[in-house]
Structure formats: structure tokens, C-alpha cells
Write a protein that holds these residues in place. Structure first.
Motif, PDB file in Angstrom:
ATOM      1  N   LEU A   9       0.767  -1.079   0.045  1.00  5.76           N
ATOM      2  CA  LEU A   9      -0.096   0.084  -0.008  1.00  5.76           C
ATOM      3  C   LEU A   9       0.895   1.381   0.005  1.00  5.76           C
ATOM      4  CD1 LEU A   9      -2.376  -1.071   2.780  1.00  5.76           C
ATOM      5  CD2 LEU A   9      -2.862  -1.500   0.337  1.00  5.76           C
ATOM      6  N   LEU A  16      -5.052   6.431  -2.066  1.00  6.19           N
ATOM      7  CA  LEU A  16      -4.325   5.221  -1.707  1.00  6.19           C
ATOM      8  C   LEU A  16      -3.889   4.067  -3.086  1.00  6.19           C
ATOM      9  CD1 LEU A  16      -3.269   3.301   0.407  1.00  6.19           C
ATOM     10  CD2 LEU A  16      -5.524   2.535   0.716  1.00  6.19           C
ATOM     11  N   TYR A  17      -2.721   3.962  -3.087  1.00  3.79           N
ATOM     12  CA  TYR A  17      -2.680   3.016  -4.170  1.00  3.79           C
ATOM     13  C   TYR A  17      -2.248   1.632  -3.723  1.00  3.79           C
ATOM     14  CZ  TYR A  17      -1.798   7.386  -6.306  1.00  3.79           C
ATOM     15  OH  TYR A  17      -1.964   8.734  -6.979  1.00  3.79           O
ATOM     16  N   THR A  18      -2.699   0.690  -4.417  1.00  5.14           N
ATOM     17  CA  THR A  18      -2.585  -1.062  -3.774  1.00  5.14           C
ATOM     18  C   THR A  18      -2.159  -1.674  -5.005  1.00  5.14           C
ATOM     19  OG1 THR A  18      -4.621  -0.542  -2.399  1.00  5.14           O
ATOM     20  CG2 THR A  18      -3.782  -2.853  -2.793  1.00  5.14           C
ATOM     21  N   SER A  20      -1.774  -5.463  -5.328  1.00  6.38           N
ATOM     22  CA  SER A  20      -1.894  -6.695  -4.773  1.00  6.38           C
ATOM     23  C   SER A  20      -1.050  -7.696  -5.062  1.00  6.38           C
ATOM     24  CB  SER A  20      -3.062  -7.316  -5.239  1.00  6.38           C
ATOM     25  OG  SER A  20      -4.430  -6.401  -4.691  1.00  6.38           O
ATOM     26  N   SER A  32      -6.300   2.175  -7.429  1.00  5.45           N
ATOM     27  CA  SER A  32      -6.316   3.254  -6.455  1.00  5.45           C
ATOM     28  C   SER A  32      -7.458   3.628  -6.185  1.00  5.45           C
ATOM     29  CB  SER A  32      -5.487   4.427  -7.351  1.00  5.45           C
ATOM     30  OG  SER A  32      -6.411   4.797  -8.621  1.00  5.45           O
TER      31      SER A  32
END
Length: 119
Positions: A9, A16-18, A20, A32
Motif C-alpha cells: 500500500l 491510496l495506491y494498492t 496486490s 487506486s
């Protein structure tokens, strides 16, 4: 930046950028999400488990940001904590006036990390 077992993250000012982490056979999943307001800290970034937050790995530094006329710096300081073998890590974005006095400071990180200690 915060690492979990399933994702990485990255917290921006308003997003918030994720990334996975999926099994090797699948593609990396990137997403995002807009935050409620600029500077909002989602629960994953405001809890007490700061060991997985990479901010704790920062070194003491003063980094000028922007062009030479800019008065912005990234300041990271390490301070001893009362608990043995621990350091407080504090990172701030600072704006200074022409005389070098801090006009504005935005705290980016406040956590702790282990420190070498002898017995």
C-alpha cells in the motif's frame, strides 16, 4: 508505504495506491482509491503495528525538494526512546523562510524501530 502479506500500500496525499500480490501465474493487480480528504490516514496507516511500515527504515537526513529556489525539505530525525534498543523515527516536510526558520511543517511519519544495543 506499508507492506502486508497480500499487498503493498502506498499512501499519497489524496489517494491510496494498492499493488496486490497474487500467485506467480496471475498478473499483478494495481488499483487506486480516492481518500475522504487530503491528508486522511486510513486505518491500516494509523494503527500501532508500525513494524511493517517502511517509514521506520528511514535514515537521518535533510533532503532539499524542488528547484534551488524552493524552501522545501524532507527532514528525518532519529531520537532515542525510553525503551532500551529503540529509536523514534520522525519524518516531516518543512518549508523555511529566507532566514532558515520553519514556517510550515507537515508530519509524514512518526514511529519506532529497533536499534543496535550492547549488553
Amino acid at each position: 508505504m506499508l507492506c502486508t502479506d497480500a499487498a503493498i500500500l502506498l499512501l499519497g496525499w489524496d489517494t491510496l495506491y494498492t499493488a496486490s500480490l497474487l500467485p506467480e501465474a496471475q498478473r499483478l493487480s494495481l488499483s487506486s482509491e480516492k481518500l475522504a480528504h487530503g491528508g486522511f490516514r486510513p486505518p491500516a496507516f494509523s494503527g500501532t503495528d508500525r513494524l511493517r511500515n517502511l517509514g521506520s527504515l528511514a535514515k537521518p537526513q535533510v533532503v532539499p525538494l524542488g528547484d534551488p529556489k524552493s524552501n522545501l525539505t524532507l527532514v528525518t530525525k532519529l531520537e532515542p526512546l525510553p525503551q532500551e534498543c529503540r529509536l523514534r523515527v520522525v519524518s516531516r516536510l518543512e518549508e523555511t523562510d529566507p532566514e532558515g526558520r520553519v514556517r510550515f511543517a507537515l508530519q509524514l511519519y512518526d514511529g519506532w524501530r529497533g536499534a543496535e544495543c550492547g549488553k
